[in-house]
Design an enzyme around this catalytic site. Structure first.
Site, PDB file in Angstrom:
ATOM      1  N   ASP A 108     -18.561   2.561  -7.493  1.00 20.65           N
ATOM      2  CA  ASP A 108     -17.801   3.638  -8.138  1.00 20.65           C
ATOM      3  C   ASP A 108     -16.311   3.466  -7.793  1.00 20.65           C
ATOM      4  O   ASP A 108     -15.753   2.387  -8.011  1.00 20.65           O
ATOM      5  CB  ASP A 108     -18.399   4.992  -7.688  1.00 20.65           C
ATOM      6  CG  ASP A 108     -17.742   6.222  -8.277  1.00 20.65           C
ATOM      7  OD1 ASP A 108     -18.047   6.565  -9.433  1.00 20.65           O
ATOM      8  OD2 ASP A 108     -16.932   6.854  -7.577  1.00 20.65           O
ATOM      9  N   HIS A 290     -26.418   6.282 -11.795  1.00 18.12           N
ATOM     10  CA  HIS A 290     -25.120   5.918 -11.228  1.00 18.12           C
ATOM     11  C   HIS A 290     -25.158   5.589  -9.741  1.00 18.12           C
ATOM     12  O   HIS A 290     -24.361   4.795  -9.258  1.00 18.12           O
ATOM     13  CB  HIS A 290     -24.135   7.070 -11.458  1.00 18.12           C
ATOM     14  CG  HIS A 290     -22.761   6.803 -10.943  1.00 18.12           C
ATOM     15  ND1 HIS A 290     -21.947   5.832 -11.482  1.00 18.12           N
ATOM     16  CD2 HIS A 290     -22.057   7.368  -9.915  1.00 18.12           C
ATOM     17  CE1 HIS A 290     -20.792   5.817 -10.812  1.00 18.12           C
ATOM     18  NE2 HIS A 290     -20.846   6.729  -9.875  1.00 18.12           N
TER      19      HIS A 290
END
Length: 310
Positions: A108, A290
């Site tokens: 991320d 994610h």
């Protein structure tokens, strides 16, 4: 399941004008460093599953809470969180250990920092592993300006920049609920809700999908953010246009060998230009959302080690 009681003890290390809270394993493997960089709103604890396996595979594993997170320094000025400072912290961390370069793994926002390490400190990066976020080449116009035009003012990147303090306060007031609602997987498909999605998650009564971690693990994140608040991490987003200027003169092609690991269910789109911009890239896709290294810990670790040892 690796719980907080077996997570390495932290040390506070002075680098680049701040103190970083750094977790380490495999110190006996000195000379073979690997640096793990967390995303937002996360913590070094995000790497709890990978740390022992990487140390067992012969790496000196160095896992900082980056500036603004955990017990690391939280400067007041927004500009203290620009990409020059974030990459400068990692370069200074290598200096602290006496390392010329290291393998860098980022997830991320941490992946964005690692890609930028290759732009701003290319000699310090031996290999790159990126989770979730493909390399974002510099656009013709500043990023937030562009995103505002494409996605509107409610997109959370734009909202964080145009309405400073608003989301920070809502997240701070609802830290436990926000993180419980955010760290989910197997989410039902649905169109994006109106408004800032992060504020929506902080206020939602009921989480969707399934939890990525158990209550004890979630408590590590909650206690960390109850102590620091969310503003320092959000300040990383508030430097995107500044970062756009900082990397203006960098060679946009990354020549470092790289592994890109996507979550097939992630909402971040996969890049169709990655191989042109990162000619040495290999791509792996795992069936998850994610939070890749927490949703698929064994598969993530295997993909990393297979590639590093390949």
């Amino acid at each position: 399941m690796i719980h907080s009681h077996v997570f390495p003890q932290a040390r506070l290390i002075a680098v680049n004008g701040v103190r970083l809270e750094v977790f380490e394993a495999g110190r006996e493997n000195a000379g073979n460093p690997i640096v793990l960089c967390h995303g937002w709103p996360e913590h070094a604890f995000s790497w709890r599953h990978q740390i022992p396996a990487l140390a067992a595979a012969g790496y000196h594993v160095i896992v900082p809470n980056q500036r603004g997170y955990g017990r690391s320094s939280r400067p007041d000025e927004v500009t203290a969180y620009d990409i020059a400072h974030l990459t400068g912290d990692l370069a200074a961390l290598l200096d602290h250990y006496g390392y010329d370069d290291a393998v860098f793994i980022g997830h991320d926002w941490g992946a964005n920092v690692v890609w930028n390490m290759a732009l701003l400190h290319p000699g310090r990066v031996r290999r790159i592993v990126s989770l979730a976020l493909p390399y974002q080449p510099r656009t013709e116009r500043p990023w937030i300006e562009l995103m505002e035009e494409v996605f509107g003012g409610d997109h959370y990147f734009v909202h964080f920049n145009r309405q400073p303090g608003v989301a920070d306060a809502v997240l701070d007031a609802n830290a436990a609920r926000f993180l419980r609602n955010l760290f989910r997987t197997n989410l039902p498909p649905a169109p994006p809700a109106p408004g800032n999605v992060m504020i929506g998650l902080a206020l939602a009564e009921t989480p969707l999908g399934e939890p990525v971690m158990d209550e004890d693990e979630l408590a590590v994140f909650v206690s960390a953010f109850e102590a620091t608040g969310f503003e320092p991490g959000i300040n990383w987003y508030r430097n995107l246009d500044r970062n756009w200027r900082i990397v203006a003169d960098a060679d946009p092609v990354i020549r470092t060998p790289a592994l890109m690991i996507y979550g097939a269910q992630d909402t971040i789109p996969q890049s169709d230009t990655l191989a042109e911009l990162v000619p040495g890239v290999e791509v792996v896709s795992l069936d998850c959302g994610h939070w890749i290294q927490q949703e698929k810990p064994r598969e993530t670790t295997e993909a990393i080690l297979n590639w590093l040892q390949g």
